[in-house]
Design a protein around this motif. Structure first.
Motif, PDB file in Angstrom:
ATOM      1  N   MET A 155       1.001  -1.197  -0.078  1.00 19.77           N
ATOM      2  CA  MET A 155       0.076  -0.028   0.019  1.00 19.77           C
ATOM      3  C   MET A 155       0.936   1.186  -0.045  1.00 19.77           C
ATOM      4  SD  MET A 155      -3.245  -0.516   0.079  1.00 19.77           S
ATOM      5  CE  MET A 155      -3.861   1.102   0.479  1.00 19.77           C
ATOM      6  N   LEU A 156       0.799   2.007  -1.161  1.00 18.93           N
ATOM      7  CA  LEU A 156       1.404   3.450  -1.223  1.00 18.93           C
ATOM      8  C   LEU A 156       0.239   4.355  -0.463  1.00 18.93           C
ATOM      9  CD1 LEU A 156       2.566   1.494  -3.665  1.00 18.93           C
ATOM     10  CD2 LEU A 156       3.162   3.874  -4.316  1.00 18.93           C
ATOM     11  N   LEU A 157       0.864   4.973   0.834  1.00 23.00           N
ATOM     12  CA  LEU A 157      -0.270   5.575   1.652  1.00 23.00           C
ATOM     13  C   LEU A 157       0.127   7.028   1.381  1.00 23.00           C
ATOM     14  CD1 LEU A 157      -0.212   3.259   4.538  1.00 23.00           C
ATOM     15  CD2 LEU A 157      -2.082   3.805   2.856  1.00 23.00           C
ATOM     16  N   GLU A 158      -0.998   7.866   1.183  1.00 24.55           N
ATOM     17  CA  GLU A 158      -1.028   9.318   1.344  1.00 24.55           C
ATOM     18  C   GLU A 158       0.009   9.946  -0.180  1.00 24.55           C
ATOM     19  OE1 GLU A 158       0.092  11.129   5.061  1.00 24.55           O
ATOM     20  OE2 GLU A 158      -0.428   9.416   6.168  1.00 24.55           O
ATOM     21  N   ILE A 159      -0.421   9.210  -1.140  1.00 27.52           N
ATOM     22  CA  ILE A 159       0.452   9.627  -2.462  1.00 27.52           C
ATOM     23  C   ILE A 159       0.442  10.988  -2.712  1.00 27.52           C
ATOM     24  CG2 ILE A 159       0.220   7.401  -3.373  1.00 27.52           C
ATOM     25  CD1 ILE A 159      -1.872   8.207  -5.222  1.00 27.52           C
ATOM     26  N   LYS A 160       1.396  11.601  -3.140  1.00 33.44           N
ATOM     27  CA  LYS A 160       1.469  13.068  -3.507  1.00 33.44           C
ATOM     28  C   LYS A 160       0.948  13.640  -4.764  1.00 33.44           C
ATOM     29  CE  LYS A 160       5.394  12.734  -0.266  1.00 33.44           C
ATOM     30  NZ  LYS A 160       6.851  12.731  -0.337  1.00 33.44           N
ATOM     31  N   GLN A 161       0.684  12.941  -5.823  1.00 34.33           N
ATOM     32  CA  GLN A 161       0.200  13.038  -6.946  1.00 34.33           C
ATOM     33  C   GLN A 161      -0.347  11.971  -7.737  1.00 34.33           C
ATOM     34  OE1 GLN A 161       3.922  14.079  -7.224  1.00 34.33           O
ATOM     35  NE2 GLN A 161       4.716  12.342  -8.220  1.00 34.33           N
ATOM     36  N   PRO A 162      -1.302  11.990  -8.651  1.00 25.49           N
ATOM     37  CA  PRO A 162      -1.656  10.890  -9.207  1.00 25.49           C
ATOM     38  C   PRO A 162      -0.671  10.077  -9.988  1.00 25.49           C
ATOM     39  CG  PRO A 162      -3.121  12.746  -9.908  1.00 25.49           C
ATOM     40  CD  PRO A 162      -1.992  13.204  -8.937  1.00 25.49           C
ATOM     41  N   LEU A 163      -1.004   8.691  -9.968  1.00 23.37           N
ATOM     42  CA  LEU A 163      -0.104   7.853 -10.584  1.00 23.37           C
ATOM     43  C   LEU A 163      -0.619   7.949 -11.991  1.00 23.37           C
ATOM     44  CD1 LEU A 163       0.412   5.221  -7.810  1.00 23.37           C
ATOM     45  CD2 LEU A 163       1.928   7.165  -8.131  1.00 23.37           C
ATOM     46  N   LYS A 164       0.320   8.188 -13.088  1.00 26.38           N
ATOM     47  CA  LYS A 164      -0.229   8.174 -14.376  1.00 26.38           C
ATOM     48  C   LYS A 164       0.343   6.965 -15.330  1.00 26.38           C
ATOM     49  CE  LYS A 164      -0.592  13.014 -14.281  1.00 26.38           C
ATOM     50  NZ  LYS A 164       0.225  14.244 -14.857  1.00 26.38           N
ATOM     51  N   LYS A 165      -0.630   6.190 -16.050  1.00 28.78           N
ATOM     52  CA  LYS A 165      -0.354   5.165 -16.892  1.00 28.78           C
ATOM     53  C   LYS A 165       0.912   5.472 -17.819  1.00 28.78           C
ATOM     54  CE  LYS A 165      -1.600   1.869 -20.449  1.00 28.78           C
ATOM     55  NZ  LYS A 165      -2.732   1.517 -21.359  1.00 28.78           N
ATOM     56  N   GLY A 166       2.017   4.768 -17.677  1.00 29.70           N
ATOM     57  CA  GLY A 166       3.274   4.701 -18.528  1.00 29.70           C
ATOM     58  C   GLY A 166       4.307   5.222 -17.733  1.00 29.70           C
ATOM     59  N   GLU A 167       4.322   5.887 -16.723  1.00 24.34           N
ATOM     60  CA  GLU A 167       5.156   6.321 -15.805  1.00 24.34           C
ATOM     61  C   GLU A 167       5.714   5.130 -15.166  1.00 24.34           C
ATOM     62  OE1 GLU A 167       3.684  11.039 -15.255  1.00 24.34           O
ATOM     63  OE2 GLU A 167       3.473   9.518 -13.705  1.00 24.34           O
ATOM     64  N   ASP A 168       6.849   5.735 -14.393  1.00 26.43           N
ATOM     65  CA  ASP A 168       7.777   4.610 -13.573  1.00 26.43           C
ATOM     66  C   ASP A 168       7.588   5.189 -11.988  1.00 26.43           C
ATOM     67  OD1 ASP A 168       8.239   2.719 -15.164  1.00 26.43           O
ATOM     68  OD2 ASP A 168       9.929   3.503 -16.079  1.00 26.43           O
ATOM     69  N   VAL A 169       7.310   4.640 -11.054  1.00 28.90           N
ATOM     70  CA  VAL A 169       7.392   4.990  -9.931  1.00 28.90           C
ATOM     71  C   VAL A 169       8.162   4.405  -8.852  1.00 28.90           C
ATOM     72  CG1 VAL A 169       6.039   5.125  -7.576  1.00 28.90           C
ATOM     73  CG2 VAL A 169       4.946   5.326  -9.842  1.00 28.90           C
ATOM     74  N   PRO A 170       9.385   5.013  -8.346  1.00 31.23           N
ATOM     75  CA  PRO A 170      10.443   4.498  -7.542  1.00 31.23           C
ATOM     76  C   PRO A 170      10.170   3.964  -6.372  1.00 31.23           C
ATOM     77  CG  PRO A 170      10.812   6.882  -7.539  1.00 31.23           C
ATOM     78  CD  PRO A 170       9.597   6.692  -8.640  1.00 31.23           C
ATOM     79  N   VAL A 171      10.338   2.862  -5.874  1.00 23.25           N
ATOM     80  CA  VAL A 171      10.141   2.268  -4.405  1.00 23.25           C
ATOM     81  C   VAL A 171      11.236   1.577  -3.975  1.00 23.25           C
ATOM     82  CG1 VAL A 171       9.048  -0.030  -5.386  1.00 23.25           C
ATOM     83  CG2 VAL A 171       8.257   1.112  -3.203  1.00 23.25           C
ATOM     84  N   THR A 172      11.448   1.538  -2.507  1.00 24.16           N
ATOM     85  CA  THR A 172      12.405   0.983  -1.980  1.00 24.16           C
ATOM     86  C   THR A 172      11.854  -0.160  -1.047  1.00 24.16           C
ATOM     87  OG1 THR A 172      13.991   2.938  -2.117  1.00 24.16           O
ATOM     88  CG2 THR A 172      14.529   1.140  -0.468  1.00 24.16           C
ATOM     89  N   LEU A 173      12.036  -1.475  -1.272  1.00 25.70           N
ATOM     90  CA  LEU A 173      11.569  -2.424  -0.465  1.00 25.70           C
ATOM     91  C   LEU A 173      12.689  -2.779   0.560  1.00 25.70           C
ATOM     92  CD1 LEU A 173       9.873  -4.818  -3.035  1.00 25.70           C
ATOM     93  CD2 LEU A 173       8.845  -2.901  -1.870  1.00 25.70           C
ATOM     94  N   GLU A 174      12.115  -2.954   1.743  1.00 23.63           N
ATOM     95  CA  GLU A 174      13.105  -3.186   2.976  1.00 23.63           C
ATOM     96  C   GLU A 174      12.605  -4.539   3.310  1.00 23.63           C
ATOM     97  OE1 GLU A 174      14.401  -1.757   7.142  1.00 23.63           O
ATOM     98  OE2 GLU A 174      13.248  -0.320   5.802  1.00 23.63           O
ATOM     99  N   PHE A 175      13.789  -5.454   3.351  1.00 23.81           N
ATOM    100  CA  PHE A 175      13.898  -6.936   3.742  1.00 23.81           C
ATOM    101  C   PHE A 175      14.660  -7.039   5.169  1.00 23.81           C
ATOM    102  CE2 PHE A 175      12.907  -6.950  -0.664  1.00 23.81           C
ATOM    103  CZ  PHE A 175      11.798  -7.930  -0.813  1.00 23.81           C
ATOM    104  N   GLU A 176      14.289  -8.015   5.945  1.00 20.47           N
ATOM    105  CA  GLU A 176      14.982  -8.430   7.183  1.00 20.47           C
ATOM    106  C   GLU A 176      16.409  -8.754   6.714  1.00 20.47           C
ATOM    107  OE1 GLU A 176      12.951 -10.361  10.850  1.00 20.47           O
ATOM    108  OE2 GLU A 176      13.763 -11.752   9.658  1.00 20.47           O
TER     109      GLU A 176
END
Length: 178
Positions: A134-155
């Motif tokens: 869940m991406l919470l409190e997104i700052k702008q609409p996510l638009k088709k065709g764009e790339d969204v950076p995300v950092t996943l954290e693992f134990e």
């Protein structure tokens, strides 16, 4: 009737949520410990250490939407389990691991406070209608065709940076440019 309405509202939320698309490591990255953040570019599948990421995507959101969902397949090729704890993204205030499941006649969504275990030699699917990011409190609409950076954290694996490709609002998988 009430439970049908509640399910419809959850289904609408699920289809308006965003999801991740993976990245591919084009460089010979040196392994510098679990705490090091590893970066990748968008692609179908990525291997980082003992973890393999595939089919990641997010969905376009409507203007004013405050949440998005992320979907990805994570395979652990190690001899011991790892755990996805959550993550972060510059487009959202928080990235959490959530689960949707039926409780009687009501679909409920909840944060998985301990994240999700990725078993040794196993695969976990983060998908619409089940476990997801869940991406919470997104700052702008996510638009088709764009790339969204995300950092996943693992134990154990530490932080892994991926690019989430934004698909159409109703996408059920990564569409590969369709």
């Amino acid at each position: 009737m009430k439970s049908t309405l509640k399910f419809a509202m959850f289904a609408l939320l699920a289809t308006s949520v965003a999801s991740p698309v993976l990245a591919h490591d084009h460089s010979a990255m040196a392994k510098e410990g679990a705490a090091k953040t590893q970066k990748h570019e968008a692609s179908d599948a990525v291997k980082v250490g003992n973890l393999v990421f595939a089919g990641a995507f997010t969905r376009a959101t409507l203007p004013g939407a405050k949440v998005g969902g992320g979907y990805i397949s994570i395979t652990n090729e190690a001899k011991e389990a790892d755990r996805l704890l959550g993550g972060s993204s510059p487009v959202a205030a928080r990235v959490e691991v959530h689960e949707m499941k039926m409780d009687g006649e009501v679909m409920k969504m909840r944060k998985l406070a301990d994240g999700v275990q990725i078993p040794a030699g196993g695969t976990v699917e983060l998908e619409p209608g089940g476990m997801h990011l869940m991406l919470l409190e997104i700052k702008q609409p996510l638009k088709k065709g764009e790339d969204v950076p995300v950092t996943l954290e693992f134990e154990k694996a530490g932080k892994v940076e991926l690019k989430l490709h934004v698909e159409a609002a109703g996408a059920t998988s990564m569409e590969h440019g369709q």
